[in-house]
Design a protein around this motif. Sequence first.
Motif, PDB file in Angstrom:
ATOM      1  N   ALA A 203     -31.551 -33.154  -4.868  1.00  0.00           N
ATOM      2  CA  ALA A 203     -30.486 -32.207  -4.554  1.00  0.00           C
ATOM      3  C   ALA A 203     -30.667 -31.086  -5.446  1.00  0.00           C
ATOM      4  O   ALA A 203     -31.040 -31.066  -6.659  1.00  0.00           O
ATOM      5  CB  ALA A 203     -29.271 -32.996  -4.904  1.00  0.00           C
ATOM      6  N   THR A 204     -30.488 -29.764  -4.888  1.00  0.00           N
ATOM      7  CA  THR A 204     -30.574 -28.682  -5.696  1.00  0.00           C
ATOM      8  C   THR A 204     -29.291 -27.772  -5.416  1.00  0.00           C
ATOM      9  O   THR A 204     -28.527 -28.323  -4.748  1.00  0.00           O
ATOM     10  CB  THR A 204     -31.681 -27.839  -5.304  1.00  0.00           C
ATOM     11  N   HIS A 205     -28.797 -26.979  -6.369  1.00  0.00           N
ATOM     12  CA  HIS A 205     -27.687 -26.097  -6.264  1.00  0.00           C
ATOM     13  C   HIS A 205     -28.118 -24.684  -5.880  1.00  0.00           C
ATOM     14  O   HIS A 205     -29.067 -24.194  -6.380  1.00  0.00           O
ATOM     15  CB  HIS A 205     -27.068 -26.053  -7.566  1.00  0.00           C
ATOM     16  N   GLN A 206     -27.232 -24.104  -5.085  1.00  0.00           N
ATOM     17  CA  GLN A 206     -27.472 -22.830  -4.824  1.00  0.00           C
ATOM     18  C   GLN A 206     -27.684 -21.894  -6.044  1.00  0.00           C
ATOM     19  O   GLN A 206     -28.302 -20.907  -6.100  1.00  0.00           O
ATOM     20  CB  GLN A 206     -26.371 -22.188  -4.050  1.00  0.00           C
ATOM     21  N   GLN A 655     -36.029 -18.866  -4.807  1.00  0.00           N
ATOM     22  CA  GLN A 655     -35.252 -19.987  -4.918  1.00  0.00           C
ATOM     23  C   GLN A 655     -36.134 -21.178  -4.426  1.00  0.00           C
ATOM     24  O   GLN A 655     -35.847 -22.583  -4.882  1.00  0.00           O
ATOM     25  CB  GLN A 655     -33.977 -19.914  -3.908  1.00  0.00           C
ATOM     26  N   GLY A 656     -36.822 -21.087  -3.475  1.00  0.00           N
ATOM     27  CA  GLY A 656     -37.901 -22.279  -3.093  1.00  0.00           C
ATOM     28  C   GLY A 656     -38.692 -22.672  -4.155  1.00  0.00           C
ATOM     29  O   GLY A 656     -38.853 -23.841  -4.384  1.00  0.00           O
ATOM     30  N   ILE A 657     -39.155 -21.633  -5.006  1.00  0.00           N
ATOM     31  CA  ILE A 657     -40.064 -22.043  -6.169  1.00  0.00           C
ATOM     32  C   ILE A 657     -39.244 -22.816  -7.028  1.00  0.00           C
ATOM     33  O   ILE A 657     -39.856 -23.676  -7.560  1.00  0.00           O
ATOM     34  CB  ILE A 657     -40.559 -20.755  -6.796  1.00  0.00           C
ATOM     35  N   GLY A 658     -38.001 -22.573  -7.383  1.00  0.00           N
ATOM     36  CA  GLY A 658     -37.241 -23.460  -8.263  1.00  0.00           C
ATOM     37  C   GLY A 658     -37.140 -24.707  -7.889  1.00  0.00           C
ATOM     38  O   GLY A 658     -37.361 -25.793  -8.384  1.00  0.00           O
ATOM     39  N   TRP A 659     -36.827 -24.792  -6.539  1.00  0.00           N
ATOM     40  CA  TRP A 659     -36.466 -26.203  -5.827  1.00  0.00           C
ATOM     41  C   TRP A 659     -37.987 -27.043  -5.723  1.00  0.00           C
ATOM     42  O   TRP A 659     -37.827 -28.248  -6.210  1.00  0.00           O
ATOM     43  CB  TRP A 659     -36.216 -25.818  -4.284  1.00  0.00           C
ATOM     44  N   ALA A 660     -38.848 -26.304  -5.480  1.00  0.00           N
ATOM     45  CA  ALA A 660     -40.230 -27.030  -5.679  1.00  0.00           C
ATOM     46  C   ALA A 660     -40.801 -27.555  -7.011  1.00  0.00           C
ATOM     47  O   ALA A 660     -41.273 -28.633  -7.028  1.00  0.00           O
ATOM     48  CB  ALA A 660     -41.394 -26.179  -5.003  1.00  0.00           C
ATOM     49  N   PRO A 684     -35.698 -20.293 -11.767  1.00  0.00           N
ATOM     50  CA  PRO A 684     -36.556 -19.547 -12.175  1.00  0.00           C
ATOM     51  C   PRO A 684     -36.115 -18.205 -12.951  1.00  0.00           C
ATOM     52  O   PRO A 684     -35.128 -17.840 -12.595  1.00  0.00           O
ATOM     53  CB  PRO A 684     -37.360 -19.042 -10.914  1.00  0.00           C
ATOM     54  N   VAL A 685     -36.758 -18.191 -14.134  1.00  0.00           N
ATOM     55  CA  VAL A 685     -36.467 -16.890 -14.995  1.00  0.00           C
ATOM     56  C   VAL A 685     -37.795 -15.990 -14.584  1.00  0.00           C
ATOM     57  O   VAL A 685     -38.642 -16.318 -13.928  1.00  0.00           O
ATOM     58  CB  VAL A 685     -36.336 -17.274 -16.260  1.00  0.00           C
ATOM     59  N   CYS A 686     -37.306 -14.545 -14.945  1.00  0.00           N
ATOM     60  CA  CYS A 686     -38.291 -13.675 -14.657  1.00  0.00           C
ATOM     61  C   CYS A 686     -39.809 -13.851 -15.117  1.00  0.00           C
ATOM     62  O   CYS A 686     -40.834 -13.639 -14.406  1.00  0.00           O
ATOM     63  CB  CYS A 686     -37.577 -12.433 -15.489  1.00  0.00           C
ATOM     64  N   SER A 687     -39.874 -14.580 -16.439  1.00  0.00           N
ATOM     65  CA  SER A 687     -41.431 -14.784 -16.898  1.00  0.00           C
ATOM     66  C   SER A 687     -42.002 -15.934 -16.212  1.00  0.00           C
ATOM     67  O   SER A 687     -43.136 -16.163 -16.567  1.00  0.00           O
ATOM     68  CB  SER A 687     -41.305 -14.970 -18.456  1.00  0.00           C
ATOM     69  N   ILE A 716     -36.476 -19.438   2.789  1.00  0.00           N
ATOM     70  CA  ILE A 716     -36.366 -20.652   1.878  1.00  0.00           C
ATOM     71  C   ILE A 716     -37.028 -21.692   2.609  1.00  0.00           C
ATOM     72  O   ILE A 716     -37.203 -22.715   1.894  1.00  0.00           O
ATOM     73  CB  ILE A 716     -34.931 -20.807   1.347  1.00  0.00           C
ATOM     74  N   VAL A 717     -37.269 -21.578   3.631  1.00  0.00           N
ATOM     75  CA  VAL A 717     -37.842 -22.862   4.550  1.00  0.00           C
ATOM     76  C   VAL A 717     -39.372 -23.099   4.235  1.00  0.00           C
ATOM     77  O   VAL A 717     -39.699 -24.424   3.892  1.00  0.00           O
ATOM     78  CB  VAL A 717     -37.680 -22.785   6.015  1.00  0.00           C
ATOM     79  N   PRO A 718     -40.436 -22.015   4.107  1.00  0.00           N
ATOM     80  CA  PRO A 718     -41.812 -22.444   3.920  1.00  0.00           C
ATOM     81  C   PRO A 718     -41.861 -23.038   2.415  1.00  0.00           C
ATOM     82  O   PRO A 718     -42.914 -23.704   2.300  1.00  0.00           O
ATOM     83  CB  PRO A 718     -42.383 -21.307   4.662  1.00  0.00           C
ATOM     84  N   PRO A 719     -41.325 -22.352   1.513  1.00  0.00           N
ATOM     85  CA  PRO A 719     -41.738 -22.414   0.129  1.00  0.00           C
ATOM     86  C   PRO A 719     -41.906 -23.682  -0.464  1.00  0.00           C
ATOM     87  O   PRO A 719     -43.153 -23.965  -1.101  1.00  0.00           O
ATOM     88  CB  PRO A 719     -40.875 -21.832  -0.755  1.00  0.00           C
TER      89      PRO A 719
END
Lengths: 756, 158
Positions: A203-206, A655-660, A684-687, A716-719
Motif C-alpha cells: 500500500a502507498t499513500h497519495q 509518484q510511480g517511481i516512488g511507488w516502485a 521521491p525528493v528532487c535529488s 501513474i499506470v505504466p511506471p
Amino acid sequence: MPLDSTLQGKRDFKVVGTRPLRPDGIDKVTGRAKFGADATAPGMLVGRILRSPHAHARIKKIDTSKAEKLPGVKAIVTREDLPDHTDGDALLYDVLYNIMAREKALYEGHAVAAVAAVDTRTAREALKLIKVDYEVLPHVTDVDEAMKPGAPILHSTIFTDGLEPKPKKPSNVVRRYEFGHGDVEAGFKKADIIVERTFKTEATHQGYIEPHACLANVGPDGQGELWVCTQGHFMVRDTCARLLGMDISKLRVTASEIGGGFGGKTTVFIEPVALALSRKANRPVKVVMSREEVFKASGPTASTSIDVKIGVTKDGRITAADATLRYQGGAFAGSPVEFGAMSAFACYDLENARTIGYDVVTNRPKQAAYRAPGAPMAAFAVESVIEELARKVGMEPIDFRMKNAAREGTRSSYGPTYGPIGLLATLEKAKQHPHFKAPLSPNQGRGMACGFWFNFGGQTCVSLNVNSDGTVALSVGTPDIGGSRASMCLMAAEELGIPYDKVRAIVADTSALGYNDVTDGSRTTFATGMATILAARDAIKKLTARAAQIWGISAEAVTWEKGYAKPAGSNAGNFPPMSIAEIAAQAGATGGPIAGHHEYSADGAGVSFATHICDAEVDPETGATKIVRYTVLQDAGKAVHPSYVEGQFQGGAVQGIGWALNEEYIYGKDGRLQNAGFLDYRIPVCSDLPMIDTVILEIPNPGHPYGVRGVGETSIVPPLAAIANAVSAAAGVRLTSLPMSPPRILAALDRKAAAE
Amino acid sequence: MSAIHVTTKINGDVVDYVCEADETLLDVLRNRLGLTGAKEGCSTGDCGACSVTIDGRLTCSCLVLGAEADGREIGTIEGMAKGDELHPLQRKFLEHAALQCGICTPGILVAAKSLLEHNPKPTETEVRFGLAGNLCRCTGYDKIVRAVMDAAQEMRRA
C-alpha cells in the motif's frame, strides 16, 4: 448526454494550446493563496481527534467525564453524537463508521472521540483524559492472510457477493468480480509459450503535502458553513448533511485552495466531526490533521496480490490472458479491485481474456482513490509478464506490444469496443524516440510499459457571466487541483473570441451552482471544460440576440466572430461589428444581464493510453536503484495548456517511481503502522530524479468539442511496470514485489547467485 | 505556563509578540502574526513546506521555537517580492509552470532563494541537492529545476 455532432472537430485554435500564466499564480508564489488550514473565524476553537491505538478492538465504554471538566473544553463528541441517519445506505454507513468508530475500532488510527477546546494544548490535554475501555481482538493486515479460512473477521455482515451459492459464513471477502470474453482455457491450448507469475504490491499513500483541514461553523439555527480542502465540495456538503441529519440547503461549503489530493480528498474524514463539534460547542471549530494522522487515518491505496497467466504463439500473438487480482482496501468494502480487473488487459487486442477480482477487508485505514485507482498494480503484473513473454518469443518488447496492441475497433477486455485511441501512436513514437536507442552503461537496464485509464465525465454545472465591461466571470464547481482555472479561461476565451486575460475563472461555493461531481477521474478539463464551452456558446446566442435587437434585425441574421457580433451577410444590413464590451454596456437597456450556463452529466470521456520508457541503474553492492532516464508518451486528445499537461505526465511518473522503489506501508506484528511520517515513508525528493521527458500526442476524443481527453491519471499506470522491467533487466533477475527497495533487490540478487 | 515576550525582525519590519515556551516559530507566524505563507506539511522537518530564513540561514520553522526568534532576522515568503515586483524566482516559477497545487511553492521558493544566494551558478545536480529538503508531490520537480536554473541565469545577467 450525447454530444451534438456539430460541436466536434475544431482544430484551428487561437488560444487553446498556448501557455499563458495561470490566473491564481501570483497568490501561489507570494504566500497569499488560502489553503485549508489558512482560514480563521472569530471565536474559533481547536478540534482534535482521539484515535484507536489498536488495529482491532471492541469499544466497550468511552468515559469523557474527566475531559469535560477540563477548563477550556467546549465540546466532546463520540459515536453517541453521530447517530445513524444513513437510512439503509450501506456505503454511507461505512463512511459514518469510518469517520467515528462505532462498536469496534477497525484499524490503528480509527477515530474514537473528538474534542473542541480553546487552544491546542487544552485540546491535547483533554484527549488524554478520555478513557476508552477496549477489548483487543485479533487482527489481520495482509490481503492473502485475510482471505484464509480462520482469519480474524472484521464484519459479521460480509458474505461474499458474486459467489454461487452465496456463502453462509461471513468472511473478509466483500465481493468477487469477473470480466472478459472468449474461452481462456481453449486459448491456452493454442499457446506455444505460457508465462504465469504471482506479484505483490504494498500500500502507498497519495502523499499530498497539505494535510486534511477544515473550518466548520454551525449556528443555533442549524445553518452551517464549512471551509475545506477537498477535491469536491458538493460531495462534502451532501455527505456531511446526510451524516448529520441536516437539510442540504442548510450547509454551505467553500473549497479552499487545495494542496494536492490525487484522489485522497474525494471523501470525508474530519469534516463531519468538525461540524458535529461546532454544532455542539456553538462556536467555529478548526480541525487540521497531523501528518501522522494523514498516514494512519486518511485513505491510502490498496495493497495487492495478483496472479497473471498469458499464452502466446511462437510468432508472438497472444492466445489467452488470465488474471486473478486480490486487493485489500482497508477496513471497509470498496478496494479498487474492480478497476484493476477491468483495466488489467485493456492495452491488448485479445481473443480470450478473463480477469477475476476479490475485494478484501483488513485492519487498515479505509482506502481512498489514488490516481487511476487500482490500475497501476494490475499494469505492473501484466506488463511484467508481457515483457518476459516478448523475450521468450525472441521479439523486441515494443514490437511484441505493437503486434498485440488494442486499436480502434478492438473489443476491450472490460467490455466496450474502442473508438479512436492513441495506444499504437504512443508505441510508434516511443520507437522513434532517441531515448529508445540511447546506449546503456554497466548495471543499467531499460524497461518500458503501456498503461490505460478510463477517464470520467460526471455531473457538471458552469455559469458564465458577461460583465458590463465585456470581461467574463466564469464560475465552476470543480476544485482546481493543478491549473484547471487556466484551462477553463483558455476554453472560454477560445469560444468567445476574446483574450485569455479577459476571462476570470473562480471555483464557486456550493450555494452558487448546481451539483458538481468531485474533481476526479481526470474529468475536470474534459467535463467542466466542455460545460464552459457550451456555456460560452449559450452566452454567444444571447449576445448575438442583443445585437440583433439593437440593430432591429432578426437574431438569425447575426453571427459571432472573434469577440464581435456581425450581420451575417449584406442582406442582413450594413452595421459595423459590435464588440462584446459594447453589447454588455447596453445590457441593462436590452433585457438585463447576459449570462451563459450549462448543466449536464458529461458523457464521452475518451479513454487514454500512454507508453513509458525507463532506464534504471542498480548498485549490486547496496541494492539501491537510480532512475537515470525517463520518458512519458501519452495521448492527451488536445492539450489545452501544454505545460500543465506535461506537469501531469511528470507528476504521475514520479509518484510511480516512488511507488516502485521506496514507498510502502509497513505494519508491525501488532497491526500498527511503523512508518507514519515522511522520514520513514520516503517519497521521491528532487535529488533522486532525472528530468522527466514528455511527448504529448493528440488523437482527438470525438466526445469533446476540442478533442480533449483527461490526462491526470494515466501517467501513474505504466511506471511500476516500466521501472520493474528496467530494474529486472539491470539486475538480471525478475522482480515481482513492490517496492523494489534495496533489501528486496539484494535478496533477488542473492537468489540469482544461488541459482547460478 | 507564562508567555514569553519576543522582539524580532520579520521581512525587515520590527515585530513584537508573546508566545508560549513550547510554541514553534511556524505556529507563531501562522496563528499569531497571520503570516500563513509558510505551511505545515509534517511538523517534523521532513517536508520543507515551512521553510524560512533565520539570519539568512534556511530553516524549517516547525523545528524552531517562537521564543528562539528573539533578536534574530526572519525571512518568509511574504517578504520575497519587493512591492509589486516579483523576485525572479517567483516569476520563473510562473513562466515554467513549476507549480501545480502550490502548497510546497512558498517553501521551495525560500529554499531556492537561499540556494542561489550561496551558489549563484548551480549545476542541475546542485539544484537538485539544494532542494532535496523540500517535498513536492505534484510536479516531479522537472519544471521546478528548470525554473531555478533559468532564474539563476537571469539573476547572474542582472
